[in-house]
Scaffold this motif. Sequence first.
Motif, PDB file in Angstrom:
ATOM      1  N   ASP A   1      50.296  27.091 -19.404  1.00  0.00           N
ATOM      2  CA  ASP A   1      49.289  26.065 -19.689  1.00  0.00           C
ATOM      3  C   ASP A   1      49.075  25.099 -18.533  1.00  0.00           C
ATOM      4  OD1 ASP A   1      49.095  26.961 -22.447  1.00  0.00           O
ATOM      5  OD2 ASP A   1      51.024  25.977 -22.763  1.00  0.00           O
TER       6      ASP A   1
ATOM      7  N   HIS B   1      40.596  20.009 -17.300  1.00  0.00           N
ATOM      8  CA  HIS B   1      40.979  20.826 -18.446  1.00  0.00           C
ATOM      9  C   HIS B   1      39.987  21.990 -18.537  1.00  0.00           C
ATOM     10  CE1 HIS B   1      43.916  17.925 -20.155  1.00  0.00           C
ATOM     11  NE2 HIS B   1      43.186  17.080 -19.443  1.00  0.00           N
TER      12      HIS B   1
ATOM     13  N   ASN C   1      47.345  31.010 -19.958  1.00  0.00           N
ATOM     14  CA  ASN C   1      46.608  31.067 -21.209  1.00  0.00           C
ATOM     15  C   ASN C   1      45.140  30.752 -20.944  1.00  0.00           C
ATOM     16  OD1 ASN C   1      48.908  31.643 -22.737  1.00  0.00           O
ATOM     17  ND2 ASN C   1      49.382  29.473 -23.023  1.00  0.00           N
ATOM     18  N   ARG C   2      44.322  30.962 -21.952  1.00  0.00           N
ATOM     19  CA  ARG C   2      42.886  30.707 -21.795  1.00  0.00           C
ATOM     20  C   ARG C   2      42.553  29.219 -21.778  1.00  0.00           C
ATOM     21  NH1 ARG C   2      38.870  34.602 -22.574  1.00  0.00           N
ATOM     22  NH2 ARG C   2      39.699  36.726 -22.523  1.00  0.00           N
ATOM     23  N   ARG C   3      43.493  28.390 -22.153  1.00  0.00           N
ATOM     24  CA  ARG C   3      43.348  26.941 -22.008  1.00  0.00           C
ATOM     25  C   ARG C   3      44.473  26.446 -21.124  1.00  0.00           C
ATOM     26  NH1 ARG C   3      41.760  23.981 -27.730  1.00  0.00           N
ATOM     27  NH2 ARG C   3      39.831  25.132 -28.135  1.00  0.00           N
TER      28      ARG C   3
ATOM     29  N   GLU D   1      38.903  25.817 -20.197  1.00  0.00           N
ATOM     30  CA  GLU D   1      39.037  26.767 -21.301  1.00  0.00           C
ATOM     31  C   GLU D   1      38.132  27.973 -21.046  1.00  0.00           C
ATOM     32  OE1 GLU D   1      37.892  27.372 -26.030  1.00  0.00           O
ATOM     33  OE2 GLU D   1      37.465  25.466 -25.025  1.00  0.00           O
ATOM     34  N   TRP D   2      38.722  29.164 -21.046  1.00  0.00           N
ATOM     35  CA  TRP D   2      37.931  30.399 -21.015  1.00  0.00           C
ATOM     36  C   TRP D   2      37.852  30.897 -22.452  1.00  0.00           C
ATOM     37  CZ3 TRP D   2      39.496  35.620 -18.239  1.00  0.00           C
ATOM     38  CH2 TRP D   2      38.402  36.498 -18.304  1.00  0.00           C
ATOM     39  N   ASN D   3      36.736  30.601 -23.099  1.00  0.00           N
ATOM     40  CA  ASN D   3      36.582  30.860 -24.523  1.00  0.00           C
ATOM     41  C   ASN D   3      36.463  32.363 -24.794  1.00  0.00           C
ATOM     42  OD1 ASN D   3      34.836  31.193 -27.105  1.00  0.00           O
ATOM     43  ND2 ASN D   3      35.579  29.084 -27.221  1.00  0.00           N
TER      44      ASN D   3
END
Length: 278
Positions: free
Chosen positions: A204, A252, A239-241, A254-256
């Motif tokens: 993270d 910050h 992680n994706r976030r 995020e890859w949704n």
Amino acid sequence: MRFTKMHGLGNDFILVYKNRKPNAEEMSELAVSLCNRHTGVGADGLVVIYPTDRADIAMRIFNADGTMAEQCGNAVRCVAKYYYERLSAQKEQITIETKIGVQTVWLQAEDGRVHQVRVDMGEPVLKPSAIPVCVGSDRAVNERIEVKGKSFVFTGVSMGNPHAVIEVEDAANFPVERWGPFLETHPVFPQKANIEFITIHSPDEVTMRVWERGVGQTFACGSGACATVVAGVLTNKLNRRAVVHLKGGDLHIEWNQDDNHVYMTGPAAFVFEGEWRR
């Protein structure tokens, strides 16, 4: 000519408002003069803002060397704050036309001031020929590259502009200015590339330093932070976030997984306003 100096985590820009779409050649020459830190205002880039029928506002970004950039997440956040606070357009969701298309932006504001900006940076481009990067595989993941007798392993990602993400032992103290210029202009990157040097601390959390194409080392790079998280996911290390620690502060990312879009959240700030006389 009136201008506004802004920055996103230390990645600084000169913003100029025009009533119509700017002449690219003229703005390119102006960027070189304005961005010079000794004889001009000093900045990593010039951002020209103008009206458009396609979105709430349009922007074009010119690097300090005069080249036009396709994308810049930190500049998008600056434009969003400028639009909200300076153009009296206090909407919490706006659209901004960039060279690569229209981006949606959400603003977290209180008492007329924007504190955080969330930007839909779109889908990452992973096809090597579209990044572009010259490799023989379907994706440019963990590809080896050599410069000046030193070997690096990179993952290629485009966020509208080309990035090469390289994991190193200590990104915070890595000699970015030594290796960045050689990697940016390596033949494997036919349109040059932004080079991210990263150290992953946990799934993270990651530290990133950047050598930006056409600029040099900067305090932050929004599209580079997005590319870093995408590369970390592709190599099964992030992680994706994740929080990306940059020289100028944190973003910050995020890859949704649902829409495949990358979202970036971070601040923007005014520095000063002035008048440029030619």
